[in-house]
Design an enzyme around this catalytic site. Structure first.
Site, short mmCIF file in Angstrom:
data_model
loop_
_atom_site.label_atom_id
_atom_site.label_comp_id
_atom_site.label_asym_id
_atom_site.label_seq_id
_atom_site.Cartn_x
_atom_site.Cartn_y
_atom_site.Cartn_z
N HIS A 278 0.83 -1.21 0.00
CA HIS A 278 0.00 0.00 0.00
C HIS A 278 0.85 1.25 0.00
O HIS A 278 1.94 1.30 0.59
CB HIS A 278 -1.05 -0.02 1.11
CG HIS A 278 -0.55 0.13 2.52
ND1 HIS A 278 -0.45 1.35 3.15
CD2 HIS A 278 -0.17 -0.79 3.43
CE1 HIS A 278 -0.03 1.16 4.39
NE2 HIS A 278 0.16 -0.13 4.59
N ASP A 290 5.43 2.49 7.35
CA ASP A 290 4.10 1.94 7.01
C ASP A 290 3.36 2.87 6.05
O ASP A 290 2.69 3.77 6.49
CB ASP A 290 3.29 1.73 8.28
CG ASP A 290 1.95 1.05 8.01
OD1 ASP A 290 1.75 0.55 6.89
OD2 ASP A 290 1.12 1.02 8.92
N GLU A 322 -5.67 1.27 1.91
CA GLU A 322 -5.39 0.14 2.80
C GLU A 322 -5.74 0.46 4.23
O GLU A 322 -6.34 -0.34 4.95
CB GLU A 322 -3.91 -0.26 2.69
CG GLU A 322 -3.61 -1.63 3.30
CD GLU A 322 -3.24 -1.62 4.78
OE1 GLU A 322 -3.10 -2.69 5.37
OE2 GLU A 322 -3.12 -0.52 5.37
N GLU A 323 -5.38 1.66 4.66
CA GLU A 323 -5.55 2.02 6.06
C GLU A 323 -7.02 2.21 6.45
O GLU A 323 -7.34 2.34 7.62
CB GLU A 323 -4.73 3.28 6.40
CG GLU A 323 -3.22 3.10 6.20
CD GLU A 323 -2.56 2.19 7.25
OE1 GLU A 323 -3.28 1.57 8.04
OE2 GLU A 323 -1.32 2.11 7.23
N HIS A 449 1.81 3.96 13.01
CA HIS A 449 0.61 4.81 12.88
C HIS A 449 0.72 6.12 13.65
O HIS A 449 -0.29 6.69 14.06
CB HIS A 449 -0.65 4.04 13.30
CG HIS A 449 -1.09 3.06 12.24
ND1 HIS A 449 -2.26 2.35 12.33
CD2 HIS A 449 -0.53 2.69 11.07
CE1 HIS A 449 -2.40 1.57 11.26
NE2 HIS A 449 -1.34 1.76 10.49
N1 BES Z 1 0.87 -2.39 8.14
C1 BES Z 1 -0.30 -2.25 8.91
C2 BES Z 1 -0.56 -3.26 9.97
C3 BES Z 1 -0.03 -4.62 9.92
C4 BES Z 1 0.24 -5.12 11.15
C5 BES Z 1 0.12 -5.40 8.80
C6 BES Z 1 0.68 -6.39 11.25
C7 BES Z 1 0.60 -6.69 8.90
C8 BES Z 1 0.85 -7.19 10.14
C9 BES Z 1 -1.49 -2.03 8.04
O1 BES Z 1 -1.28 -0.93 7.23
C10 BES Z 1 -2.69 -1.73 8.92
O2 BES Z 1 -2.67 -0.82 9.68
N2 BES Z 1 -3.71 -2.55 8.80
C11 BES Z 1 -4.90 -2.39 9.58
C12 BES Z 1 -5.93 -3.42 9.18
C13 BES Z 1 -6.86 -2.97 8.08
C14 BES Z 1 -8.00 -3.92 7.90
C15 BES Z 1 -7.30 -1.55 8.22
C16 BES Z 1 -4.63 -2.66 11.03
O3 BES Z 1 -3.93 -3.63 11.33
O4 BES Z 1 -5.13 -1.90 11.86
ZN ZN Z 2 0.62 -1.05 6.43
#
Ligand code: BES
Ligand code: ZN
Length: 514
Positions: A278, A290, A322-323, A449
């Site tokens: 992403h 990230d 993605e976020e 984040h």
């Molecule tokens: N890179 C992050 C989080 C992540 C954590 C990915 C652990 C892989 C392993 C990703 O950008 C993110 O923040 N994802 C969201 C989930 C999504 C459904 C919004 C999260 O984990 O909060």
């Molecule tokens: Zn991410």
């Protein structure tokens, strides 16, 4: 040092002498397209892309979130370079709505030593929390510190009697366990608590930050979920005063977002290697780890692969949204016809690959570590990454293949996938510290984040190793026969309903009731 130089010089001299002396083909390693690509790419070049993304964010208000100028400039940056390198580039536009707080909730320690906690890393406001800006002194309620040996046995706050010595006006510090959060909070409010902190229970799988769910019986006072370690520190520091500021007013925003797709002009189009990550950040910061890190490594590999002639077509993808819940990848996969899906051999995902306190973690494609295998072929992809780290590092560790990134929509339709990850909000284990150095017990990415996910939030070592990992596994499937071995015919790919699609709740982590 001197000895090493001499040995090196001797080897170099030997090589110079040896080359004209032989008529044999050049050494196998030099001819092998995988090692060639691995050598062609570099972490330094990926870092140059990260400087560009940082500059974009710095010049536009500090974020690359969807809908911001920073995201659009990120999109243009990658698209321009990929076009110039000879790729067929397209941008796929999509829109979505998101409802969020107007003002992000805050939680801080007022004394001793004022400290602002990071939402998402250290705390979440409960779903169904009360509101207001409320300050109070914490008072522990029937805590077991260190935690009870058995998980889910703490009864902190479950009985009204737990509050017998409670001073009305204080904040209650309560530990997770046994009964629902609503029961604990109702008892605290009845005892006159003006705010509640609920700490996780403390066993190894119950130690992270929690989002308590009080929606079945909303609270009248602010309720904050924290990871175990923070609760422990509060418990050990009597008199700690905290403050929460919560305003639940929400605003719904429509976002424009984009995916950038770049495909090789050559290569077998019925056997496509898709490599993605992403490009968007969260609104809080520039998102350099990230996921500037994954995007930069993919871009570097694409630019170097452009000089080669892969056997299979390679499609590089930079996802938006993605976020907000994997929206770009979801939009892309759902826009594909059955034929188009069937032509995709596999999907490789790179999300957070240069965390400052890194581990080299590989998605658990075979499910042997976390119990949920990916579609057929995912095990082989996992093995390809493991082999890479085995050769070049202290080896790899597995990470959950649970759908927290853009591979989710691919595995949901049966496309095999894999990827690597250097860690986010979690904490480095003793074994990982032995393998990779770094800070045992420290977060993999203390700026996950957050505003501080800047160019300074990057491990150059991990970026270099992982840019080469992206190159190695991309090349493994772009050249030669490896992809033929795992590319499943469409009929052999169970559809979404037939398999356990690994979709993750948004927001993550999901609120929990107890
Ligand atoms: N890179 C992050 C989080 C992540 C954590 C990915 C652990 C892989 C392993 C990703 O950008 C993110 O923040 N994802 C969201 C989930 C999504 C459904 C919004 C999260 O984990 O909060
Ligand atoms: Zn991410």
């Amino acid at each position: 040092m001197r000895i090493r130089l001499r040995v090196g010089a001797a080897l170099a001299a030997a090589a110079l002498i040896a080359v004209p002396a032989t008529t044999a083909a050049p050494a196998q390693a030099a001819a092998d397209p995988v090692s060639k690509l691995v050598r062609a790419v570099s972490g330094q070049q990926a870092k140059a892309h990260l400087y560009a993304l940082q500059a974009i964010a710095s010049l536009t208000g500090g974020t690359r979130v969807d809908g911001s100028r920073g995201f659009e400039l990120s999109r243009d940056y990658v698209a321009t370079l990929l076009k110039a390198a000879g790729y067929q580039v397209s941008t796929q536009k999509f829109q979505f709505e998101d409802t969020d707080f107007k003002v992000t909730p805050t939680f801080e320690r007022v004394s001793p030593n004022r400290h602002a906690y990071a939402r998402g890393l250290d705390f979440y406001e409960a779903a169904g929390t009360g509101t207001g800006a409320v300050t109070g002194t914490l008072q522990g309620v029937d805590l077991t510190i260190p935690p009870p040996a058995e998980a889910n046995t703490s009864t902190s706050g479950c009985e009204a009697a737990d509050f017998a010595g409670f001073t009305p006006g204080n904040w209650a510090l309560i530990q997770r366990g046994t009964c629902p959060f609503t029961q604990k909070v109702a008892n605290a409010e009845a005892a006159g608590a003006t705010g509640v902190v609920i700490m996780n229970e403390g066993q190894p799988t119950r130690d992270g930050v929690i989002r308590p769910d009080l929606t079945s019986d909303p609270a009248g006072v602010p309720v904050i979920g924290v990871e175990y370690l923070i609760g422990e520190e509060f418990a050990k520091t009597p008199g700690t005063t905290v403050k929460a500021a919560i305003d639940l007013e929400q605003v719904t925003t429509t976002y424009d977002s984009y995916n950038v797709l770049a495909e090789t002009k050559g290569g077998n189009k019925d056997n496509v290697v898709v490599v993605g990550g992403h490009l968007d950040s969260v609104k809080e910061g520039p998102g350099i780890n990230d996921n500037g890190s994954g995007a930069a490594a993919i871009l570097e590999v694409a630019l170097k692969l452009a000089r080669t002639k892969p056997d299979n077509a390679v499609r590089f993808a930079f996802w938006g949204g993605e976020e907000f819940g994997l929206l770009g990848a979801e939009h892309y996969v759902s826009s594909l016809s059955e034929e188009e899906k069937a032509r995709i051999g596999l999907y490789l995902n790179f999300d957070m690959i240069a965390s400052p306190n890194y581990k080299y973690a590989v998605y658990d494609g075979d499910g042997d570590a976390f119990g949920t295998p990916g579609p057929a072929g995912s095990a082989e992809i996992e093995k390809a990454f493991q082999d890479f780290y085995e050769k070049r590092t202290a080896g790899s560790v597995p990470t959950a293949f649970d759908g927290r990134s853009d591979y989710g929509p691919f595995i949901a339709v049966g496309i095999p996938a894999g990827g690597v990850f250097t860690g986010a909000e979690g904490r480095k284990t003793e074994g990982e510290a032995q393998m990779y150095g770094g800070k045992e017990g420290g977060r993999y990415d203390p700026c996950y984040h957050q505003k501080c996910d800047t160019i300074r939030n990057i491990s150059d070592t991990a970026l270099n190793v992982n840019t080469r990992a992206v190159a190695a596994v991309t090349a493994t499937y772009a050249f030669g026969e490896a992809l033929n071995g795992i590319h499943q015919p469409a009929a052999a790919r169970p559809n979404v309903s037939a398999r356990t699609a690994k979709t993750v709740d948004f927001p993550h982590p999901a609120p929990i009731a107890s």
